[in-house]
Every structure is written in C-alpha cells, then in structure tokens.
Scaffold this active site. Structure first.
Site: not given
Lengths: 130, 197
Positions: B127-128, B131, B137
C-alpha cells in the site's frame, strides 16, 4: 515487534487488540447532529487528521455540529457506506479500523468517491464529451 | 484510483529507483525480503525497477520504523490506529509505526481476525509503495490503495483499480505481455490490463 506469523505472537501481546487507538469511538454509536457528547472532540480531531475537517481550531468542541456532519457524510461516501450523517455501527466499525496515516483529502481536494464526478459514481447521469 | 494533488510522479529520467532501510532499525534479511516482494508487485506492472542500496542518504526511497513523534509532523499513535505513512513523489520517505505487532506472514485463516492485533507487514508495504509512486487512496475496497486494513488480514495482490492507476502515471511493463495495456485518463474505468489478477 516482528513475528514470522500470527500464531507466533505471545499471548501477552494480544490483549491490546481491544484497546486500539480509536476503539473509544464505539461509545458514540447512534449520535446524531445537534447532540453534545463528551469526547466527540476527539472524533473531530480524527476527521481533521484525515482531511475531512479542513481547518483545525485551537480546540474542538464536543458538539455534533455542521462541520462534523459534513465530514461524516463525506467519509461515508468515500468508504461506500450509507451517507446518513449519523454515527451508525457500520460507520464506526470502519472508523476504528487500523489505517494508513496518509489523509484521504489533501489540501481540500477530495480524491476518493466524494471527489469523483456524479456520472462516475451514481450512474444516474449520462454525459457526452465535447 | 486517485492521485495526489498535482499528480506528482517520478520523472521518466529516473524510473530505476533505489531504496534503503534506516540503519538504526537493523532489520533482518527476512524483513527486508518482505519489502522486496512488495516492490516486485509494482515493478511487474510498470517500467519501474527497484534496487536495494546500502546508502540510506542517497537512496530514492527511504524506509524506516519509528515510534511516536519522529520529526516529520506526523507522529505515530502506538499500537493500531495509524500504521504507516509515505510521501508522494519525489520525497521518497516511507515510515512504519514501530509499536505495531508486524507479522511477516499475516495469513490468519486459522484465527478470528478480531482476536489479534497483528498487522501483515507486506500488505502495508504494498500500500505505502503505491503512495511513494504517486497513488492516493481508492474507494474500491478490494484495491490495495483502500485506506484501512483489518487486523489479522492479508491483502497483497494488486487489483485492477491499482494497476489502472499506476499505469496512467507510468505506463505498463514493457517486458510483460500481461500488462501491456496502458490506460489514459480518458480510458479509466474502461480498460483492464488483467495483470496480477
């Protein structure tokens, strides 16, 4: 703390599962606009933290005011929940989940469902590109 | 899928990114391998490559575990709550909460998910990294970029929403037949590369 798998975690580490950072928010179940409830300011801080209440006053009140209702509806929209503006159980279950610290709304720009065109999220409108 | 305001991304002149771990954490090889696998998932569907380097100061992506206030204005809050955060391109900083119970294999199929406060490290890493590469998101609950994760759960496979988003920024992996489709802003929602599903 690193563990090769879940079963390798010592039992002494597990009771904290019920004392997560936001578990106290469960106490706000059923709260609705117009009410004043002790601790509601912390929920406002949560919404401010993730971009749903853009401006941070020096301290938040415990009032379920318009700012909180607006933030709650935007959160519910982003997380595919019923946009009731009420702190129902399904909304609270989502709020207390562990999550990424990156805000959902950055510099006032909502990026999730609430930031998308209605035609993409509702299917009620038909548009033609020119 | 969404992007950060201004749609920041790594420049085409620097798609071969290096990453390093904060030396003070002294992570084991098994922990580092988790991050390597997470990077591989994004590399498989983009032209980006990720190589570990020993030089923390010069690495494009800097990974570290920290507790509480660690100097970036975004203090961690102890067990549960916020788990990690990462900055948009080309900042490169990726911080994880050192107070969590991180599991290297978070498959909890034999347990009730609510009975544990364990967090799957690879799920958060994938997930990170999204980013770090420029994705914001997503409201698609099955996607990697959905903001929350249940304790004791594992979600590491990129969803079509994630792949479409990252390929708008960087295009597909030129070495992979399965991810050759590159979506554009106009095509979003209508094109599915099919990779990694």
């Amino acid at each position: 703390h690193f563990f090769p798998n879940i079963t390798s975690i010592p039992p002494s580490f597990l009771p904290n599962a019920t004392t997560g950072a936001w578990n106290a928010f469960h106490n706000f179940a059923g709260c609705h606009p117009g009410e004043k409830v002790d601790g509601l300011a912390k929920l406002k801080q949560y919404f401010n933290r993730f971009g749903y209440i853009p401006n941070s006053p020096s301290n938040f009140s415990d009032d379920f005011d318009d700012a909180l209702e607006s933030a709650l509806k935007e959160y519910q929209l982003n997380f595919n929940l019923n946009t009731s503006g009420v702190l129902d159980e399904s909304t609270l279950q989502q709020i207390v989940r562990p999550r990424c610290g990156v805000a959902d709304i950055i510099n006032g720009t909502s990026t999730m469902n609430s930031g998308k065109a209605a035609s993409l999220t509702t299917g009620h409108f038909h548009t033609v590109g020119h | 899928y969404t992007f950060f305001p201004g749609t920041p991304k790594w420049p085409s002149s620097n798609l071969d990114l290096t990453y390093a771990f904060f030396p003070g954490n002294q992570l084991t090889d098994s922990v580092k391998a988790i991050f390597s696998r997470a990077f591989d998932r994004w590399a498989a569907v983009t032209p980006l490559t990720f190589t570990e380097t020993a030089s923390f100061s010069s690495a494009d992506l800097k990974i570290g575990f920290f507790s509480g206030d660690h100097g970036d204005g975004e203090p961690f809050d102890g067990q549960m709550g916020t788990l990690a955060h990462a900055f948009s391109p080309t900042n490169g900083h990726f911080h994880l909460d050192g107070d969590e119970n991180w599991v290297l294999d978070g498959d909890s199929s034999s347990l009730t998910s609510s009975s544990t406060s364990a967090i799957d490290l690879e799920s958060v890493a994938v997930h990170e990294i999204g980013h770090l590469l420029g994705l914001g998101h997503s409201s698609v609950e099955e996607s990697i970029m959905f903001p929350t994760i249940s304790s004791g759960s594992k979600k590491i496979v990129l969803a079509s929403d994630d792949i479409q988003g990252i390929q708008v920024l960087y295009g597909g992996n030129p070495n992979s037949n399965s991810s050759s489709t590159t979506t554009t802003g106009e095509e979003r929602g209508t094109s599915d590369s099919g990779a990694y599903s």
